[in-house]
Design a protein around this motif. Structure first.
Motif, PDB file in Angstrom:
ATOM      1  N   MET A   1       0.853  -1.187   0.000  1.00 37.57           N
ATOM      2  CA  MET A   1       0.000   0.000   0.000  1.00 37.57           C
ATOM      3  C   MET A   1       0.890   1.239   0.000  1.00 37.57           C
ATOM      4  O   MET A   1       1.914   1.262   0.665  1.00 37.57           O
ATOM      5  CB  MET A   1      -0.845  -0.025   1.273  1.00 37.57           C
ATOM      6  N   PRO A   2       0.507   2.255  -0.753  1.00 39.89           N
ATOM      7  CA  PRO A   2       1.328   3.462  -0.706  1.00 39.89           C
ATOM      8  C   PRO A   2       1.060   4.237   0.574  1.00 39.89           C
ATOM      9  O   PRO A   2      -0.025   4.166   1.121  1.00 39.89           O
ATOM     10  CB  PRO A   2       0.850   4.253  -1.915  1.00 39.89           C
ATOM     11  N   GLU A 299      -0.335  -3.280  -3.843  1.00 40.77           N
ATOM     12  CA  GLU A 299       0.635  -4.329  -4.166  1.00 40.77           C
ATOM     13  C   GLU A 299      -0.016  -5.628  -4.646  1.00 40.77           C
ATOM     14  O   GLU A 299       0.454  -6.711  -4.308  1.00 40.77           O
ATOM     15  CB  GLU A 299       1.511  -4.604  -2.936  1.00 40.77           C
ATOM     16  N   HIS A 323       7.534   1.342  -5.276  1.00 42.88           N
ATOM     17  CA  HIS A 323       7.031   0.912  -3.967  1.00 42.88           C
ATOM     18  C   HIS A 323       6.184  -0.357  -4.106  1.00 42.88           C
ATOM     19  O   HIS A 323       6.459  -1.364  -3.453  1.00 42.88           O
ATOM     20  CB  HIS A 323       6.221   2.030  -3.300  1.00 42.88           C
ATOM     21  N   GLU A 324       5.173  -0.301  -4.945  1.00 45.37           N
ATOM     22  CA  GLU A 324       4.260  -1.453  -5.037  1.00 45.37           C
ATOM     23  C   GLU A 324       4.970  -2.689  -5.586  1.00 45.37           C
ATOM     24  O   GLU A 324       4.674  -3.810  -5.168  1.00 45.37           O
ATOM     25  CB  GLU A 324       3.034  -1.103  -5.900  1.00 45.37           C
ATOM     26  N   HIS A 327       6.863  -4.597  -2.998  1.00 41.78           N
ATOM     27  CA  HIS A 327       6.023  -5.491  -2.198  1.00 41.78           C
ATOM     28  C   HIS A 327       5.971  -6.908  -2.757  1.00 41.78           C
ATOM     29  O   HIS A 327       5.584  -7.838  -2.048  1.00 41.78           O
ATOM     30  CB  HIS A 327       4.591  -4.950  -2.130  1.00 41.78           C
ATOM     31  N   GLU A 346       5.684  -3.081   4.999  1.00 45.08           N
ATOM     32  CA  GLU A 346       5.895  -1.672   4.646  1.00 45.08           C
ATOM     33  C   GLU A 346       7.294  -1.149   4.973  1.00 45.08           C
ATOM     34  O   GLU A 346       7.843  -0.346   4.224  1.00 45.08           O
ATOM     35  CB  GLU A 346       4.830  -0.793   5.311  1.00 45.08           C
ATOM     36  N   TYR A 400       6.327   3.023   7.687  1.00 48.41           N
ATOM     37  CA  TYR A 400       6.998   3.329   6.418  1.00 48.41           C
ATOM     38  C   TYR A 400       8.342   4.035   6.693  1.00 48.41           C
ATOM     39  O   TYR A 400       9.396   3.435   6.594  1.00 48.41           O
ATOM     40  CB  TYR A 400       6.124   4.236   5.548  1.00 48.41           C
TER      41      TYR A 400
HETATM   42 ZN   LIG Z   1       3.233  -0.312   0.779  1.00 43.09          ZN
END
Ligand SMILES: [Zn+2]
Length: 549
Positions: A1-2, A299, A323-324, A327, A346, A400
């Motif tokens: 997840m962002p 993700e 980022h995704e 994951h 994360e 994060y």
């Molecule tokens: Zn994430």
């Protein structure tokens, strides 16, 4: 997840604050988050999900065939489906079973005990209007919107809230099926994209098409996805570092085809970088894929949700892509057993962004990237929440930024990069396609380093407040005498930190719980004694006359 950095900067908080305090969990939270005997008695090995999506009415109907093996003999199992959806029937060996619903769970009763060690299948027929997300991907739910040509564009994201908001299954992170099929029936003018490989497209009715998808690996239930739009399918190939050729598929809105072809070129160097640090792409048979979504990103395994408008920021990589996709290693290959320990997904993925910066721009730039995010660390609540309640009540996003800083800090505590990188790669192998908890991670690191670092991880992960270095200085002839000690730490916290000196460069000190001192020469008599590019802690200068000597 962002993470929701950019929205926080805009002053808009999209995070759903939990309405309950830490001690006010209900039976329903336990039903959702704990492993009771009606869940531990069976292990899901395969789901076969078929749904038809009615876009106009924002409704779904279909069936999930749940294939499981009994771990202990039982006559009742718990499955999960949000209470706003209707269960039409539950079938087993061509008979309808009794079931009781209890909030977002339901208990299926079999006519005779299911014997331990055998395989069984139940089919749950259901329908209804699933929750509509107000602000996907942060709150979770379906998104029914339109593309810029006013054609339907549909997606779903349910990390945290859970996949049972739209399909019936065992909604606990500890139990992933070994593989899964998804069959999505949609209007014939549209395409439905699920996870993994598109096995076939079938037509049972002239107005609809069914897209049949297969995932050949274990998958987190929240990663199971359904995307519907006028997609163009772009294909690519990536030669991995191990020389295997990985299939790449992109599903983008047809009018974004050219933009996507150009923008997604960055996927190749990104994958090479991640393979270098973590080993080959974990889902080789399914291939790597991205799907354009009407929300920012998620993700989704083998179908990464992408909605960042084809833009790079800060570096020549797209934050959502790096980022995704990170994951796929941290979260999808190595997955947590409990939502309270999402740091495993994360923190490592955010740190992965830093490693990508280091790989392409050098170590100093990666430290700048870390420092860019440092002011966003909140230290409001511990990174690890309470277990067994599907905890998602964090008020900040410390899993994060702080999580990445914790891993960077540990690398500097270790002072052995080859060992550090072998730990990262080793975890990907040791825990490949498995679910793990924090203690598994700590034990693995202790084993690899042959040293007990429990004090380090437990200090940072279970306490909201970070270590504080209390210090004061005295001038003694041409030297400066620095008195220092740790505050706000457990007694066995023995993290060494570097200080800047004039002659010797970086010099390491190991503060304890009582004041100790060191005499050094400084380039300038300023506050820049402690080099905080290495470790995450807070500094607190105190007056020397306030100290009992
Ligand atoms: Zn994430």
């Amino acid at each position: 997840m962002p993470r929701y950095l950019f929205f926080l900067l805009l002053g808009i908080c999209l995070f759903q604050f939990n309405t309950y305090s830490q001690n006010s969990y209900t039976r329903f939270d336990s039903l959702r988050g704990a492993l009771n005997p009606y869940r531990t008695c069976f292990d899901v090995y395969y789901y076969d999900l078929s749904i038809q999506i009615d876009i106009k009415n924002k409704s779904i109907h279909g069936v999930n065939h749940v294939y499981f093996k009994t771990i202990s003999t039982t006559s009742t199992i718990q499955l999960d489906l949000f209470s706003n959806l209707i269960i039409d029937s539950i079938c087993y060996n061509n008979i309808k079973l009794d079931f009781q619903r209890d909030s977002n769970a339901f208990f299926v009763q079999f006519p005779a005990p299911l014997i331990s060690g055998n395989n069984y299948t139940v089919s749950v027929y259901y329908e209804g209007n699933p929750i509509i997300a107000k602000k996907a991907p942060w709150d979770g739910g379906w998104v029914f919107t339109q593309d810029s040509l006013k054609r339907p564009w549909v997606g779903v994201a349910c990390e945290g809230i859970g996949a049972s908001l739209w399909w019936p299954m065992k909604d606990h992170l500890s139990d992933e099926p070994d593989s899964m099929r998804m069959h999505y029936t949609v209007p014939s003018s549209l395409m439905a994209v699920g996870n993994g490989i598109l096995e076939s497209i079938t037509t049972m009715h002239p107005d609809t098409k069914t897209y049949n998808w297969k995932v050949s690996y274990p998958i987190n239930s929240y990663n199971v996805t359904c995307n519907i739009a006028n997609y163009a399918h772009l294909q690519d190939k990536h030669v991995q570092l191990n020389k295997d050729t990985l299939a790449i598929d992109y599903y983008v809105l047809d009018y974004n085809k050219e933009k996507a072809l150009s923008h997604f070129k960055q996927v190749h160097p990104m994958l090479t970088c991640y393979e270098n640090y973590f080993g080959p792409y974990p889902f080789y048979k399914d291939g790597f894929a991205m799907v354009e979504t009407p929300y920012w990103g998620m993700e989704h395994q083998g179908a990464i949700a992408y909605g960042n408008d084809y833009t790079n920021k800060i570096i020549q990589f797209d934050y959502i892509i790096i980022h995704e996709s990170g994951h796929e290693w941290w979260g999808n290959n190595v997955s947590t057993t409990d939502h309270a320990e999402m740091w495993i997904h994360e923190s490592f993925t955010t740190y992965t962004e830093n490693l990508l910066v280091e790989y392409f721009y050098g170590y100093d730039m990666s430290v700048r990237y870390l420092n860019l995010n440092k002011p966003l660390i909140k230290n409001i609540d511990p990174i690890i929440g309470p277990l067994d309640v599907n905890y998602e009540g964090w008020q900040g996003s410390d899993m994060y930024y702080k999580g990445a800083w914790i891993l960077h800090t540990f690398r500097n505590v270790l002072q052995n990069d080859s060992l550090w990188f072998s730990i990262l790669k080793g975890m990907q192998q040791e825990f490949a396609l498995k679910t793990v908890n924090t203690q598994n991670i700590i034990q693995y690191i202790n084993k690899k380093t042959n040293k007990d670092y429990t004090w380090f991880f437990e200090q940072y992960l279970y306490h909201a407040k970070p270590p504080v270095l209390e210090f004061y200085t005295e001038k003694i002839k041409k030297n400066i005498r620095i008195y220092y000690k740790w505050e706000n730490v457990r007694p066995d916290f023995t993290m060494a930190i570097p200080i800047n000196t004039k002659d010797a460069g970086l010099k390491y000190i190991t503060p304890g719980l009582d004041f100790n001192f060191i005499d050094i020469k400084l380039k300038k008599m300023n506050k820049n004694i402690f080099n905080q590019n290495f470790n995450y802690y807070l500094l607190k200068e105190i007056k020397s006359n306030s100290v009992n000597k």
